[in-house]
Motif scaffolding. Structure first.
Motif, mmCIF file in Angstrom:
data_model
loop_
_atom_site.group_PDB
_atom_site.id
_atom_site.type_symbol
_atom_site.label_atom_id
_atom_site.label_comp_id
_atom_site.label_asym_id
_atom_site.label_seq_id
_atom_site.Cartn_x
_atom_site.Cartn_y
_atom_site.Cartn_z
ATOM 1 N N ASN A 1 54.635 14.800 -28.570
ATOM 2 C CA ASN A 1 55.875 15.434 -28.114
ATOM 3 C C ASN A 1 55.614 16.366 -26.930
ATOM 4 N N ASN A 2 54.507 17.104 -26.967
ATOM 5 C CA ASN A 2 54.160 17.983 -25.846
ATOM 6 C C ASN A 2 53.872 17.180 -24.579
ATOM 7 N N LYS A 3 53.188 16.053 -24.728
ATOM 8 C CA LYS A 3 52.923 15.205 -23.568
ATOM 9 C C LYS A 3 54.210 14.692 -22.947
ATOM 10 N N LEU A 4 55.153 14.267 -23.784
ATOM 11 C CA LEU A 4 56.424 13.766 -23.265
ATOM 12 C C LEU A 4 57.219 14.873 -22.573
ATOM 13 N N LYS A 5 57.130 16.101 -23.088
ATOM 14 C CA LYS A 5 57.831 17.214 -22.444
ATOM 15 C C LYS A 5 57.251 17.499 -21.060
ATOM 16 N N THR A 6 55.919 17.496 -20.949
ATOM 17 C CA THR A 6 55.300 17.721 -19.631
ATOM 18 C C THR A 6 55.657 16.616 -18.653
ATOM 19 N N ARG A 7 55.703 15.398 -19.147
ATOM 20 C CA ARG A 7 56.092 14.285 -18.272
ATOM 21 C C ARG A 7 57.526 14.440 -17.788
ATOM 22 N N LEU A 8 58.419 14.885 -18.660
ATOM 23 C CA LEU A 8 59.810 15.104 -18.274
ATOM 24 C C LEU A 8 59.913 16.198 -17.208
ATOM 25 N N ARG A 9 59.103 17.257 -17.340
ATOM 26 C CA ARG A 9 59.130 18.324 -16.321
ATOM 27 C C ARG A 9 58.681 17.794 -14.966
ATOM 28 N N THR A 10 57.624 16.989 -14.936
ATOM 29 C CA THR A 10 57.150 16.431 -13.655
ATOM 30 C C THR A 10 58.203 15.537 -13.025
ATOM 31 N N ILE A 11 58.898 14.754 -13.837
ATOM 32 C CA ILE A 11 59.949 13.880 -13.301
ATOM 33 C C ILE A 11 61.089 14.704 -12.721
ATOM 34 N N GLU A 12 61.444 15.815 -13.378
ATOM 35 C CA GLU A 12 62.520 16.670 -12.862
ATOM 36 C C GLU A 12 62.125 17.304 -11.530
ATOM 37 N N THR A 13 60.851 17.745 -11.410
ATOM 38 C CA THR A 13 60.405 18.307 -10.128
ATOM 39 C C THR A 13 60.420 17.261 -9.022
ATOM 40 N N GLN A 14 60.032 16.019 -9.350
ATOM 41 C CA GLN A 14 60.083 14.940 -8.357
ATOM 42 C C GLN A 14 61.511 14.666 -7.910
ATOM 43 N N LEU A 15 62.453 14.713 -8.845
ATOM 44 C CA LEU A 15 63.859 14.499 -8.503
ATOM 45 C C LEU A 15 64.370 15.598 -7.571
ATOM 46 N N ALA A 16 64.002 16.832 -7.846
ATOM 47 C CA ALA A 16 64.435 17.927 -6.969
ATOM 48 C C ALA A 16 63.853 17.764 -5.562
ATOM 49 N N PHE A 17 62.585 17.324 -5.472
ATOM 50 C CA PHE A 17 61.955 17.109 -4.164
ATOM 51 C C PHE A 17 62.652 15.975 -3.415
ATOM 52 N N ASP B 1 65.315 4.720 -4.237
ATOM 53 C CA ASP B 1 64.288 5.406 -5.024
ATOM 54 C C ASP B 1 64.884 6.485 -5.909
ATOM 55 N N PHE B 2 65.857 7.196 -5.358
ATOM 56 C CA PHE B 2 66.502 8.241 -6.150
ATOM 57 C C PHE B 2 67.240 7.646 -7.355
ATOM 58 N N GLN B 3 67.930 6.516 -7.117
ATOM 59 C CA GLN B 3 68.655 5.879 -8.213
ATOM 60 C C GLN B 3 67.689 5.361 -9.284
ATOM 61 N N LYS B 4 66.565 4.763 -8.807
ATOM 62 C CA LYS B 4 65.577 4.269 -9.769
ATOM 63 C C LYS B 4 64.981 5.412 -10.585
ATOM 64 N N THR B 5 64.663 6.500 -9.881
ATOM 65 C CA THR B 5 64.092 7.647 -10.586
ATOM 66 C C THR B 5 65.087 8.231 -11.580
ATOM 67 N N LEU B 6 66.351 8.268 -11.165
ATOM 68 C CA LEU B 6 67.382 8.772 -12.080
ATOM 69 C C LEU B 6 67.526 7.882 -13.305
ATOM 70 N N ASN C 1 65.194 5.887 -14.501
ATOM 71 C CA ASN C 1 63.997 6.056 -15.321
ATOM 72 C C ASN C 1 64.038 7.351 -16.119
ATOM 73 N N THR C 2 64.591 8.388 -15.494
ATOM 74 C CA THR C 2 64.680 9.669 -16.199
ATOM 75 C C THR C 2 65.630 9.584 -17.385
ATOM 76 N N THR C 3 66.764 8.948 -17.184
ATOM 77 C CA THR C 3 67.706 8.793 -18.301
ATOM 78 C C THR C 3 67.105 7.940 -19.413
ATOM 79 N N ALA C 4 66.402 6.861 -18.992
ATOM 80 C CA ALA C 4 65.772 6.012 -20.008
ATOM 81 C C ALA C 4 64.690 6.775 -20.770
ATOM 82 N N THR C 5 63.930 7.595 -20.015
ATOM 83 C CA THR C 5 62.881 8.391 -20.668
ATOM 84 C C THR C 5 63.478 9.409 -21.629
ATOM 85 N N GLN C 6 64.577 10.032 -21.231
ATOM 86 C CA GLN C 6 65.228 10.985 -22.135
ATOM 87 C C GLN C 6 65.739 10.301 -23.401
#
Length: 344
Positions: free
Chosen positions: A164-180, A271-276, A278-283
């Motif tokens: 669960n901790n690993k998945l949380k860290t991965r979600l944070r990295t994806i959110e930072t990539q989306l903001a960038f 790329d933004f749509q794909k990342t979005l 992927n983020t929804t699927a990951t969530q």
């Protein structure tokens, strides 16, 4: 990991073997006490006279044989079932890692290996009292109430928390990539807007340049009346060709820049749509995994309570428990008889 010289296994597995030997020794000692109590009961209950006939002695020995036969048979059955449960634990642990274990039954009757195990047991349990506190690095045995299912439950909970901790860290990295990516797209859109404004201003400049060229043409025509018409036409054509080539070159360069910018914008949008996505699927996967983990935890807790209840029932149904209970009842009856005799 260093291999031990006694049985050819590592330290962890050697400690597990020592635990099993200690369990087998305790059961063996309990069964031997039960058999000794059978002989003691026969002595105290039947050997009350000085002389016995052959029939009486044979009857006593037959009864003792039946009791001892039942005790030994129940002990052998219990030992076989215990070994089956031990193998089941090992096989279930191996199946979690998709392994298939094999056993060589013929090695169970190897006298050399059996003697080696006997020597190891003798050396281990005879020297355990002498070693005692001189070996602080030796791992201690876990209490019986903390092993088994509860230990597996704690390991499973720790593994799920780590995942669960690993998945949380991965979600944070994806959110930072989306903001960038959002910042990059905003910057590119601003550049496109600037390019469009520059294009409009350049169009206005070309219009004023054309007006100026027309005025210069009229002035030249007035000034060069003495020139020939052929030279005038040639100069006008050369001027028009030069203006066309300049405008074409500028238009091609601007169109290329705009096309490249539009392509980059489209790629960034994709790329933004794909990342979005992927983020929804990951969530969603994280939510599903969390729900499944909670369900597994509840199932394991339920299985733990059921296993504890079954263990208590099985202990009450064992032959040793029944024999001890019968012995206690017999002893109580004997004490009552002795009290009655003393009162008389």
């Amino acid at each position: 990991m260093w291999l031990s010289a006694e049985l050819g296994v590592n330290d962890h597995h050697q400690n597990e073997l020592i635990n099993y030997m200690r369990f087998a020794r305790s059961n063996r000692a309990l069964r031997l006490k039960t058999i000794d109590s059978c002989f003691q009961d026969l002595k105290s209950s039947r050997l009350v006279e000085d002389t016995f006939t052959v029939d009486e002695v044979s009857e006593m020995l037959d009864g003792l044989q039946v009791v001892v036969h039942g005790e030994v048979e129940s002990e052998l059955i219990n030992t076989a079932h215990t070994n089956v449960l031990l193998l089941r634990q090992l096989f279930s642990q191996a199946e979690k890692f998709y392994l298939k274990l094999q056993s060589d039954i013929s090695e169970l009757e190897n006298r050399e290996l059996l003697e080696q195990v006997a020597e190891f047991e003798k050396a281990e349990f005879t020297s355990s009292s002498k070693k005692g506190h001189h070996e602080p690095n030796r791992p201690k045995l876990a209490p019986l109430n903390e092993g088994g299912v509860s230990e597996l439950l704690n390991k499973e909970i720790a593994r799920l928390q780590e995942e669960n901790n690993k998945l949380k860290t991965r979600l944070r990295t994806i959110e930072t990539q989306l903001a960038f990516r959002k910042q990059n797209t905003k910057w590119i859109l601003q550049n496109i807007a600037k390019c469009n404004n520059n294009r409009k201003t350049e169009k206005k400049g070309t219009k004023t340049q054309e007006k100026h060229s027309s005025i210069t043409k009229t002035l030249n025509c007035d000034g060069e009346v003495t020139g020939t018409l052929d030279e005038k036409c040639k100069l006008e054509k050369a001027l028009k060709d030069l203006q066309k080539t300049q405008s074409d070159q500028k238009g091609n360069l601007k169109s290329k820049e705009i096309a490249t910018l539009e392509n980059t914008v489209e790629e960034l949008k994709c790329d933004f749509q794909k990342t979005l996505d992927n983020t929804t699927a990951t969530q969603k996967n994280l939510e599903v995994n969390l729900a499944a983990t909670k369900q597994d935890l509840l199932k394991v807790q339920e299985q733990l309570t059921i296993a504890e209840k079954e263990l208590e029932k099985k202990f009450q149904q064992t032959a040793a428990y029944r024999n001890m209970k019968e012995m206690l009842t017999k002893k109580n009856e004997q004490i009552k008889d002795i009290r009655k005799r003393l009162l008389k």
